[in-house]
Design a protein around this motif. Structure first.
Motif, PDB file in Angstrom:
ATOM      1  N   ALA A   2     101.954 -27.846 -40.330  1.00 37.59           N
ATOM      2  CA  ALA A   2     102.069 -26.524 -40.931  1.00 37.59           C
ATOM      3  C   ALA A   2     100.959 -26.318 -41.943  1.00 37.59           C
ATOM      4  O   ALA A   2     100.407 -27.285 -42.483  1.00 37.59           O
ATOM      5  CB  ALA A   2     103.440 -26.366 -41.609  1.00 37.59           C
ATOM      6  N   VAL A   3     100.637 -25.070 -42.193  1.00 34.64           N
ATOM      7  CA  VAL A   3      99.646 -24.735 -43.220  1.00 34.64           C
ATOM      8  C   VAL A   3     100.346 -24.768 -44.575  1.00 34.64           C
ATOM      9  O   VAL A   3     101.377 -24.117 -44.771  1.00 34.64           O
ATOM     10  CB  VAL A   3      99.032 -23.353 -42.971  1.00 34.64           C
ATOM     11  N   MET A   4      99.780 -25.526 -45.490  1.00 38.03           N
ATOM     12  CA  MET A   4     100.364 -25.707 -46.819  1.00 38.03           C
ATOM     13  C   MET A   4      99.288 -25.529 -47.884  1.00 38.03           C
ATOM     14  O   MET A   4      98.105 -25.742 -47.629  1.00 38.03           O
ATOM     15  CB  MET A   4     100.975 -27.108 -46.944  1.00 38.03           C
TER      16      MET A   4
ATOM     17  N   ALA B 130      95.708 -26.844 -46.399  1.00 31.81           N
ATOM     18  CA  ALA B 130      95.808 -28.021 -45.541  1.00 31.81           C
ATOM     19  C   ALA B 130      96.665 -27.703 -44.325  1.00 31.81           C
ATOM     20  O   ALA B 130      97.643 -26.950 -44.409  1.00 31.81           O
ATOM     21  CB  ALA B 130      96.421 -29.185 -46.312  1.00 31.81           C
ATOM     22  N   LEU B 131      96.287 -28.249 -43.191  1.00 28.52           N
ATOM     23  CA  LEU B 131      97.107 -28.213 -41.979  1.00 28.52           C
ATOM     24  C   LEU B 131      97.577 -29.640 -41.750  1.00 28.52           C
ATOM     25  O   LEU B 131      96.822 -30.486 -41.270  1.00 28.52           O
ATOM     26  CB  LEU B 131      96.276 -27.709 -40.793  1.00 28.52           C
TER      27      LEU B 131
ATOM     28  N   LEU C 196      89.251 -24.314 -46.353  1.00 31.99           N
ATOM     29  CA  LEU C 196      90.135 -25.082 -45.479  1.00 31.99           C
ATOM     30  C   LEU C 196      89.809 -26.571 -45.594  1.00 31.99           C
ATOM     31  O   LEU C 196      88.632 -26.957 -45.555  1.00 31.99           O
ATOM     32  CB  LEU C 196      89.980 -24.635 -44.016  1.00 31.99           C
ATOM     33  N   ILE C 197      90.836 -27.381 -45.713  1.00 30.61           N
ATOM     34  CA  ILE C 197      90.665 -28.835 -45.757  1.00 30.61           C
ATOM     35  C   ILE C 197      90.935 -29.381 -44.360  1.00 30.61           C
ATOM     36  O   ILE C 197      92.000 -29.134 -43.783  1.00 30.61           O
ATOM     37  CB  ILE C 197      91.632 -29.474 -46.766  1.00 30.61           C
ATOM     38  N   LEU C 198      89.988 -30.106 -43.821  1.00 28.75           N
ATOM     39  CA  LEU C 198      90.157 -30.692 -42.492  1.00 28.75           C
ATOM     40  C   LEU C 198      90.789 -32.066 -42.617  1.00 28.75           C
ATOM     41  O   LEU C 198      90.256 -32.950 -43.292  1.00 28.75           O
ATOM     42  CB  LEU C 198      88.801 -30.813 -41.786  1.00 28.75           C
ATOM     43  N   SER C 199      91.932 -32.248 -41.962  1.00 32.84           N
ATOM     44  CA  SER C 199      92.542 -33.570 -41.847  1.00 32.84           C
ATOM     45  C   SER C 199      92.198 -34.126 -40.472  1.00 32.84           C
ATOM     46  O   SER C 199      92.659 -33.613 -39.447  1.00 32.84           O
ATOM     47  CB  SER C 199      94.065 -33.464 -42.008  1.00 32.84           C
ATOM     48  N   GLU C 200      91.365 -35.138 -40.448  1.00 35.03           N
ATOM     49  CA  GLU C 200      90.911 -35.689 -39.171  1.00 35.03           C
ATOM     50  C   GLU C 200      91.988 -36.492 -38.459  1.00 35.03           C
ATOM     51  O   GLU C 200      91.830 -36.854 -37.291  1.00 35.03           O
ATOM     52  CB  GLU C 200      89.676 -36.571 -39.405  1.00 35.03           C
ATOM     53  N   ALA C 201      93.098 -36.764 -39.148  1.00 37.50           N
ATOM     54  CA  ALA C 201      94.142 -37.611 -38.564  1.00 37.50           C
ATOM     55  C   ALA C 201      95.168 -36.838 -37.753  1.00 37.50           C
ATOM     56  O   ALA C 201      95.877 -37.423 -36.933  1.00 37.50           O
ATOM     57  CB  ALA C 201      94.855 -38.385 -39.677  1.00 37.50           C
TER      58      ALA C 201
ATOM     59  N   PRO D 279     106.502 -20.111 -41.317  1.00 34.45           N
ATOM     60  CA  PRO D 279     106.776 -20.851 -40.075  1.00 34.45           C
ATOM     61  C   PRO D 279     105.892 -20.422 -38.915  1.00 34.45           C
ATOM     62  O   PRO D 279     105.694 -21.178 -37.961  1.00 34.45           O
ATOM     63  CB  PRO D 279     108.253 -20.529 -39.803  1.00 34.45           C
ATOM     64  N   ALA D 280     105.340 -19.202 -38.988  1.00 37.55           N
ATOM     65  CA  ALA D 280     104.471 -18.730 -37.910  1.00 37.55           C
ATOM     66  C   ALA D 280     103.181 -19.541 -37.823  1.00 37.55           C
ATOM     67  O   ALA D 280     102.535 -19.583 -36.767  1.00 37.55           O
ATOM     68  CB  ALA D 280     104.145 -17.254 -38.114  1.00 37.55           C
ATOM     69  N   LEU D 281     102.797 -20.179 -38.948  1.00 31.80           N
ATOM     70  CA  LEU D 281     101.581 -20.997 -38.961  1.00 31.80           C
ATOM     71  C   LEU D 281     101.949 -22.477 -38.894  1.00 31.80           C
ATOM     72  O   LEU D 281     101.539 -23.292 -39.702  1.00 31.80           O
ATOM     73  CB  LEU D 281     100.757 -20.706 -40.222  1.00 31.80           C
ATOM     74  N   SER D 282     102.769 -22.827 -37.917  1.00 28.65           N
ATOM     75  CA  SER D 282     103.169 -24.219 -37.720  1.00 28.65           C
ATOM     76  C   SER D 282     103.333 -24.472 -36.228  1.00 28.65           C
ATOM     77  O   SER D 282     103.402 -23.536 -35.431  1.00 28.65           O
ATOM     78  CB  SER D 282     104.477 -24.528 -38.457  1.00 28.65           C
ATOM     79  N   ALA D 283     103.400 -25.750 -35.872  1.00 25.64           N
ATOM     80  CA  ALA D 283     103.558 -26.125 -34.465  1.00 25.64           C
ATOM     81  C   ALA D 283     104.249 -27.481 -34.389  1.00 25.64           C
ATOM     82  O   ALA D 283     104.001 -28.356 -35.228  1.00 25.64           O
ATOM     83  CB  ALA D 283     102.201 -26.193 -33.771  1.00 25.64           C
TER      84      ALA D 283
END
Length: 304
Positions: free
Chosen positions: A172-174, A243-244, A196-201, A264-268
Motif C-alpha cells: 500500500a502507499v503510505m 512509500a509503496l 516517491l521512495i523506491l523499495s527494491e525489495a 485502499p484504492a492504492l493497494s494490492a
C-alpha cells in the motif's frame, strides 16, 4: 518352531548420501567435493556406488554439470530430512537435555520489523525453548546451517519443502501524517509529481501500481531508493517521501501513527512471506509450537 529373522536392511554409506546431497544442492561435483573436503573423483566414486546400490540413475551428467533425474529429486526430498534429523539428534545428545533450541532464519525486514518485537511474548509463552535467530536474504541449507524454520520473502517455489504462506498481506502507499498534511493525495495521479521512495525489495513496485490505474511511470526520478524494506519504512516515517510497502511489515508503524495508509484504492494483495521447512520438521514439538504461536499472532491460518 523358531522363524528365521528378517535380513537387516541394506543402508547406503553415510559418505555416499552426503556426496549425493551436496552434489544435488550445487549441481556440480567439484563444488560438492570442496564442501566435503574430498577430491572430485572421490565424490564421483561415492555417487557411482550409490547409483549402483539403488539400481537407478540419480543424475543426468552434462558438460555444464549435473542435474537430478525424477528418481533423484524424490530421493533428495527423503534423505535431506533424514540427514537433518541425524544432525539434530547428535546436537541434542551433546547439549543440555533440559533445553530445546528453536533455530530460525528470516528475511531481514520481517525479522526486524515483525518478528523481533514479538519474540518476548513467545519466550514468555514457551520458556523451555531457547531461540536462535539469524537474518539474511540467502536461502540457507537446513541441514548444514541447522535451521528449523526459514521465513523467506519472494514467490513460493520450493517444491521439496513444506511451505506455509502468510495470508492477507498487501502493498500500500503510505506516508507520514505531516507529509500528507502538506501534500494531500486523492488518487494515483496525485502521486506523479511527488517524492516517491523506491523499495527494491517489494514484489509490486511503483510502475506496476501506476499501470493498474492506467498511468505511466513518472519521468521524475525517485527521491530515494533502498534495498531493505525497513529502510524504506523508516525514511517514509520521517516524511522523506511516499512509500509503496508491505502493510504486514508496516503494522507497528501504522499502529503508532508514524505512517498512514493513504487509501485502499492504492493497494494490492501479495503473497510475499512464507514459512519454509523440511516436511520432517513438522514432527518437532518446538516447530509445531512456533507455528501455532505465529498463527495466533497473525490472527489467521496460513495458506498451503
Amino acid at each position: 518352531m523358531r522363524m528365521p529373522a528378517d535380513p537387516p536392511a541394506v543402508l547406503p554409506p553415510l559418505k555416499a548420501i552426503q556426496a549425493f546431497e551436496q552434489t544435488a544442492r550445487f549441481g556440480n561435483v567439484a563444488r560438492a567435493a570442496e564442501v566435503l573436503d574430498l577430491t572430485p573423483s572421490a565424490v564421483s566414486h561415492q555417487l557411482a556406488k550409490l547409483e549402483a546400490m539403488i539400481g537407478r540413475q540419480l543424475f543426468l551428467r552434462t558438460a555444464r554439470g549435473v542435474s537430478l533425474t525424477p528418481v533423484g529429486e524424490q530421493y533428495l526430498t527423503e534423505v535431506s530430512g533424514i540427514l537433518h534429523s541425524l544432525a539434530i539428534a547428535t546436537e541434542r545428545a551433546s547439549s543440555d537435555v533440559g533445553l530445546d533450541c528453536l533455530r530460525l532464519h528470516s528475511s531481514p525486514s520481517f525479522g526486524l520489523l515483525w518478528l523481533m518485537p514479538r519474540l518476548e511474548q513467545f519466550r514468555l509463552n514457551h520458556p523451555d525453548i531457547q531461540l536462535n535467530l539469524s537474518c539474511s536474504y540467502e536461502s540457507l541449507h537446513f541441514s548444514r546451517d541447522k535451521i528449523d524454520v526459514d521465513i523467506r520473502h519472494g514467490l513460493p517455489n520450493w517444491p521439496s519443502f513444506e511451505v506455509r504462506t502468510i495470508r492477507d498481506e498487501r502493498v500500500a502507499v503510505m506516508a507520514s501524517p505531516r507529509l500528507l498534511a502538506r501534500r494531500p493525495i486523492a488518487g494515483a495521479a496525485d502521486l506523479l509529481d511527488q517524492n516517491l521512495i523506491l523499495s527494491e525489495a517489494t514484489l509490486i513496485k511503483w510502475p506496476q501500481l501506476f499501470a493498474q490505474h492506467g498511468l505511466s511511470r513518472p519521468d521524475k526520478p525517485y527521491s530515494l531508493s533502498f534495498d531493505r524494506s525497513y529502510m524504506t519504512l523508516e525514511a517514509a516515517s520521517h516524511g522523506l517521501g511516499f512509500a509503496l510497502e508491505s502493510t504486514l511489515l508496516a503494522r507497528d508503524y501504522l499502529a503508532r501513527g508514524d505512517l498512514v495508509e493513504i487509501t485502499p484504492a492504492l493497494s494490492a494483495p501479495i503473497t510475499a512471506h512464507h514459512l519454509v521447512f523440511p516436511r520432517a520438521h513438522s514432527n518437532f514439538p518446538r516447530v509445531r509450537r512456533f507455528l501455532e504461536w505465529m498463527q495466533a499472532e497473525l490472527g489467521h491460518e496460513f495458506s498451503y
